[in-house]
Design a protein around this motif. Structure first.
Motif, PDB file in Angstrom:
ATOM      1  N   ALA A 325      35.388 -71.480  35.565  1.00 34.12           N
ATOM      2  CA  ALA A 325      34.807 -70.270  34.973  1.00 34.12           C
ATOM      3  C   ALA A 325      35.879 -69.248  34.634  1.00 34.12           C
ATOM      4  CB  ALA A 325      33.800 -69.657  35.937  1.00 34.12           C
ATOM      5  N   GLY A 326      35.709 -68.606  33.487  1.00 35.64           N
ATOM      6  CA  GLY A 326      36.559 -67.487  33.109  1.00 35.64           C
ATOM      7  C   GLY A 326      37.703 -67.805  32.185  1.00 35.64           C
ATOM      8  N   HIS A 327      38.079 -69.070  32.069  1.00 37.51           N
ATOM      9  CA  HIS A 327      39.213 -69.403  31.206  1.00 37.51           C
ATOM     10  C   HIS A 327      38.841 -69.310  29.725  1.00 37.51           C
ATOM     11  CE1 HIS A 327      42.306 -71.419  34.029  1.00 37.51           C
ATOM     12  NE2 HIS A 327      42.882 -70.450  33.370  1.00 37.51           N
ATOM     13  N   HIS A 328      37.635 -69.723  29.394  1.00 37.06           N
ATOM     14  CA  HIS A 328      37.195 -69.694  27.997  1.00 37.06           C
ATOM     15  C   HIS A 328      35.820 -69.029  27.946  1.00 37.06           C
ATOM     16  CE1 HIS A 328      40.532 -72.354  27.035  1.00 37.06           C
ATOM     17  NE2 HIS A 328      40.152 -73.154  28.010  1.00 37.06           N
ATOM     18  N   ILE A 329      35.798 -67.750  27.569  1.00 35.10           N
ATOM     19  CA  ILE A 329      34.555 -66.977  27.527  1.00 35.10           C
ATOM     20  C   ILE A 329      34.112 -66.825  26.079  1.00 35.10           C
ATOM     21  CG2 ILE A 329      33.447 -64.794  28.142  1.00 35.10           C
ATOM     22  CD1 ILE A 329      35.584 -64.441  30.294  1.00 35.10           C
ATOM     23  N   GLN A 330      32.895 -67.264  25.789  1.00 35.24           N
ATOM     24  CA  GLN A 330      32.383 -67.209  24.421  1.00 35.24           C
ATOM     25  C   GLN A 330      31.715 -65.859  24.166  1.00 35.24           C
ATOM     26  OE1 GLN A 330      29.821 -70.653  24.021  1.00 35.24           O
ATOM     27  NE2 GLN A 330      31.522 -71.969  23.427  1.00 35.24           N
ATOM     28  N   TRP A 331      32.540 -64.893  23.758  1.00 36.31           N
ATOM     29  CA  TRP A 331      32.021 -63.570  23.425  1.00 36.31           C
ATOM     30  C   TRP A 331      31.558 -63.481  21.975  1.00 36.31           C
ATOM     31  CZ3 TRP A 331      31.259 -60.061  27.073  1.00 36.31           C
ATOM     32  CH2 TRP A 331      32.059 -60.030  28.213  1.00 36.31           C
ATOM     33  N   ASN A 332      31.873 -64.468  21.160  1.00 35.42           N
ATOM     34  CA  ASN A 332      31.830 -64.279  19.716  1.00 35.42           C
ATOM     35  C   ASN A 332      30.436 -64.375  19.114  1.00 35.42           C
ATOM     36  OD1 ASN A 332      31.815 -67.017  20.426  1.00 35.42           O
ATOM     37  ND2 ASN A 332      32.567 -67.663  18.435  1.00 35.42           N
ATOM     38  N   ARG A 333      29.433 -64.771  19.882  1.00 36.75           N
ATOM     39  CA  ARG A 333      28.124 -64.971  19.262  1.00 36.75           C
ATOM     40  C   ARG A 333      27.322 -63.682  19.135  1.00 36.75           C
ATOM     41  NH1 ARG A 333      24.929 -69.543  22.049  1.00 36.75           N
ATOM     42  NH2 ARG A 333      26.199 -69.152  23.873  1.00 36.75           N
ATOM     43  N   ARG A 334      27.835 -62.603  19.701  1.00 39.84           N
ATOM     44  CA  ARG A 334      27.132 -61.333  19.630  1.00 39.84           C
ATOM     45  C   ARG A 334      28.103 -60.184  19.614  1.00 39.84           C
ATOM     46  NH1 ARG A 334      24.013 -60.112  23.783  1.00 39.84           N
ATOM     47  NH2 ARG A 334      23.033 -62.025  24.443  1.00 39.84           N
ATOM     48  N   THR A 335      27.627 -59.013  19.241  1.00 39.76           N
ATOM     49  CA  THR A 335      28.498 -57.831  19.166  1.00 39.76           C
ATOM     50  C   THR A 335      28.226 -56.888  20.329  1.00 39.76           C
ATOM     51  OG1 THR A 335      26.885 -56.714  17.746  1.00 39.76           O
ATOM     52  CG2 THR A 335      28.629 -57.953  16.645  1.00 39.76           C
ATOM     53  N   HIS A 336      27.764 -57.429  21.484  1.00 41.67           N
ATOM     54  CA  HIS A 336      27.391 -56.546  22.589  1.00 41.67           C
ATOM     55  C   HIS A 336      28.591 -55.829  23.196  1.00 41.67           C
ATOM     56  CE1 HIS A 336      27.732 -60.697  24.391  1.00 41.67           C
ATOM     57  NE2 HIS A 336      28.636 -60.058  25.103  1.00 41.67           N
ATOM     58  N   ARG A 337      29.805 -56.232  22.864  1.00 40.27           N
ATOM     59  CA  ARG A 337      30.969 -55.550  23.426  1.00 40.27           C
ATOM     60  C   ARG A 337      31.144 -54.149  22.828  1.00 40.27           C
ATOM     61  NH1 ARG A 337      36.026 -59.552  24.443  1.00 40.27           N
ATOM     62  NH2 ARG A 337      36.250 -58.275  26.306  1.00 40.27           N
ATOM     63  N   THR A 338      30.466 -53.858  21.730  1.00 40.90           N
ATOM     64  CA  THR A 338      30.588 -52.537  21.101  1.00 40.90           C
ATOM     65  C   THR A 338      29.529 -51.559  21.601  1.00 40.90           C
ATOM     66  OG1 THR A 338      29.175 -53.171  19.230  1.00 40.90           O
ATOM     67  CG2 THR A 338      31.540 -53.615  19.027  1.00 40.90           C
ATOM     68  N   LEU A 339      28.611 -51.985  22.456  1.00 37.37           N
ATOM     69  CA  LEU A 339      27.572 -51.099  22.973  1.00 37.37           C
ATOM     70  C   LEU A 339      28.206 -49.986  23.801  1.00 37.37           C
ATOM     71  CD1 LEU A 339      24.413 -50.823  23.279  1.00 37.37           C
ATOM     72  CD2 LEU A 339      24.700 -51.995  25.472  1.00 37.37           C
ATOM     73  N   PRO A 340      27.816 -48.735  23.585  1.00 33.95           N
ATOM     74  CA  PRO A 340      28.407 -47.647  24.375  1.00 33.95           C
ATOM     75  C   PRO A 340      28.187 -47.840  25.868  1.00 33.95           C
ATOM     76  CG  PRO A 340      27.148 -46.780  22.514  1.00 33.95           C
ATOM     77  CD  PRO A 340      26.847 -48.247  22.583  1.00 33.95           C
ATOM     78  N   ARG A 341      29.121 -47.315  26.659  1.00 36.31           N
ATOM     79  CA  ARG A 341      29.009 -47.402  28.112  1.00 36.31           C
ATOM     80  C   ARG A 341      27.906 -46.474  28.613  1.00 36.31           C
ATOM     81  NH1 ARG A 341      32.110 -51.748  29.885  1.00 36.31           N
ATOM     82  NH2 ARG A 341      33.849 -51.933  28.419  1.00 36.31           N
ATOM     83  N   SER A 342      27.299 -46.850  29.734  1.00 37.22           N
ATOM     84  CA  SER A 342      26.328 -45.964  30.365  1.00 37.22           C
ATOM     85  C   SER A 342      27.052 -44.781  31.002  1.00 37.22           C
ATOM     86  CB  SER A 342      25.544 -46.723  31.443  1.00 37.22           C
ATOM     87  OG  SER A 342      26.368 -46.981  32.572  1.00 37.22           O
ATOM     88  N   ARG A 343      26.298 -43.769  31.393  1.00 40.93           N
ATOM     89  CA  ARG A 343      26.900 -42.601  32.034  1.00 40.93           C
ATOM     90  C   ARG A 343      27.619 -42.999  33.323  1.00 40.93           C
ATOM     91  NH1 ARG A 343      24.684 -37.362  31.064  1.00 40.93           N
ATOM     92  NH2 ARG A 343      24.474 -36.984  33.292  1.00 40.93           N
ATOM     93  N   TYR A 344      26.985 -43.811  34.144  1.00 39.69           N
ATOM     94  CA  TYR A 344      27.617 -44.224  35.393  1.00 39.69           C
ATOM     95  C   TYR A 344      28.910 -44.991  35.131  1.00 39.69           C
ATOM     96  CZ  TYR A 344      23.498 -42.999  38.225  1.00 39.69           C
ATOM     97  OH  TYR A 344      22.492 -42.328  38.871  1.00 39.69           O
ATOM     98  N   GLU A 345      28.895 -45.892  34.149  1.00 36.33           N
ATOM     99  CA  GLU A 345      30.113 -46.648  33.833  1.00 36.33           C
ATOM    100  C   GLU A 345      31.242 -45.707  33.422  1.00 36.33           C
ATOM    101  OE1 GLU A 345      29.499 -50.874  31.935  1.00 36.33           O
ATOM    102  OE2 GLU A 345      28.093 -49.472  31.023  1.00 36.33           O
ATOM    103  N   ARG A 346      30.910 -44.712  32.596  1.00 37.64           N
ATOM    104  CA  ARG A 346      31.949 -43.792  32.135  1.00 37.64           C
ATOM    105  C   ARG A 346      32.507 -42.961  33.292  1.00 37.64           C
ATOM    106  NH1 ARG A 346      29.025 -40.710  27.471  1.00 37.64           N
ATOM    107  NH2 ARG A 346      27.167 -41.795  28.214  1.00 37.64           N
TER     108      ARG A 346
END
Length: 401
Positions: A325-346
């Motif tokens: 796990a973790g060597h090859h992460i398939q991020w490319n099928r969605r654009t969820h990495r651009t979602l703004p952070r929550s208040r707690y995360e920030r």
């Protein structure tokens, strides 16, 4: 099947420091450690996680640490466990939680890559389990006994759709555990971020809605028209209190069965496939699921449950991605990495910069995390310790912005 009543969307929370505890979610993933393909205890190899993470981490309770990317890492009963910070239940929160967990996994894997090169040994993380935590809203007023009843009923309700979204051919169970002020759903680790986010979306949508019901029992499920597999009875969870839909709790093993064959007898006399059962359970909660995720994840939930997208149970064997796990992460099928952070995360990311925070005229430097909801600081001049909750920090930081 009698048509269940349409379920309401989650209410929007008020942006008030005095509105009471905010409902939150959090994800955890556990990994078995292999060094040169030999199973090892992480505490025997590293001592603590700080030994392989190059950046100085804020300490937490016991031997756990706050990761520089916002989550936490610790060794727990022979596994490496990573966890997200708590994330407020609001639109997109299930996507945020899944994204954040995979960011922690990506970071840990990168640090282990450096450790490998320095020590000349191969390190592999085998996916073991994922825990989906949902806090119990205060307004539900559930006693420990009633929360236990809810956990048992949710074991009946959640296991069919969670099986299709999170399980594989070697899985053995789906569990629900009451953990004080939260419920924890346990399942196998899912090596696919999209499926993990879909699972988090379904669980986060269903649990708060169900907790608001006046009664939590199998009879209430039947009254509302939800399908129940005849002969199924959950067993005690293997760890802590709670319940498991284990493979031997069924007339036959559902994890090795054909999920499209309509050969499961229900208590109402019908015969349905696991896929159909899962869809009938999830469909009445579609508005609640949509309220906590994005369109892509919502669509993915129902694409899997209707057969338009593949479940891991559609494969003959467990995918090999579990083993490393973790060597090859398939991020490319969605654009969820651009979602703004929550208040707690920030807030947590601000704390992890180790920069002092000004409160009034005083400067405070972060010292350690206190549980999941508070941070201990030291007054820069007097050395006096003071603890602030994430809600207090968010209110102060945004008021000063």
């Amino acid at each position: 099947m009698a048509a269940p009543r349409k379920l309401p969307s989650l209410p929007r929370r008020r942006n008030s420091r005095h509105a009471g505890p905010v409902p939150v979610i959090g994800l955890e993933a556990e990994f078995t450690l292999y060094v040169d393909d030999i199973k090892r205890l992480p505490e025997d190899v590293f001592g603590t996680a700080q030994s392989f993470v190059r950046q100085k981490m804020l300490p937490r309770r016991g031997r756990s640490f706050q990761l520089p990317v916002g989550g936490a890492v610790y060794f727990d009963t022979g596994v490496i466990e990573v966890a997200t910070p708590i994330i407020e239940i609001e639109p997109g929160c299930a996507v945020r939680a899944g994204r954040t967990l995979w960011e922690q996994i990506e970071f840990i894997r990168g640090e282990l890559d450096v450790w490998e090169q320095a020590h000349g040994q191969k390190v592999r993380l085998e996916g073991f389990s994922t825990h989906y935590n949902v806090s119990v809203p205060v307004e539900c007023g559930l006693s420990p006994a009633r929360l236990g009843h809810a956990a048992r009923m949710l074991t009946y309700l959640l296991h069919p759709p969670v099986m299709l979204l999170a399980a594989n051919r070697l899985s053995t169970g789906i569990g629900v555990r009451p953990r004080g002020n939260r419920l924890e759903v346990t399942a196998d680790f899912t090596p696919d971020p999209d499926l993990m986010i879909a699972t988090a979306s379904l669980i986060t949508g269903i649990i708060p809605t169900v907790l608001a019901w006046e009664r939590h029992s199998v009879a209430e499920m039947q009254r509302r028209g939800f399908p129940i597999i005849a002969g199924f009875k959950p067993c005690k969870h293997t760890s802590r209190k709670g319940f498991l839909a284990r493979h031997f709790c069924f007339p036959r093993n559902p994890f090795t069965a054909d999920i499209n064959a309509p050969d499961w007898r229900l208590t109402d006399g019908r015969h349905c496939s696991l896929r159909q059962i899962a869809l009938e359970i999830a469909h009445p909660f579609r508005d609640a699921i949509r309220a906590v995720t994005d369109d892509a994840a919502y669509n993915h939930v129902f694409e899997v449950l209707t057969g338009r997208a593949r479940s891991l149970l559609d494969f003959d064997t467990r995918p090999p991605r579990y083993e490393d796990a973790g060597h090859h992460i398939q991020w490319n099928r969605r654009t969820h990495r651009t979602l703004p952070r929550s208040r707690y995360e920030r807030v947590i990311h601000r704390v992890l910069t180790h920069e002092p925070i000004r409160i009034g005229t005083a400067l405070y430097e972060p010292e350690r995390m206190i549980g999941w909801h508070a941070v201990a600081f030291r007054h820069r001049q007097t050395g006096r310790r003071r603890t602030f909750t994430l809600d207090e920090l968010a209110a102060r930081i945004y008021a000063d912005a």
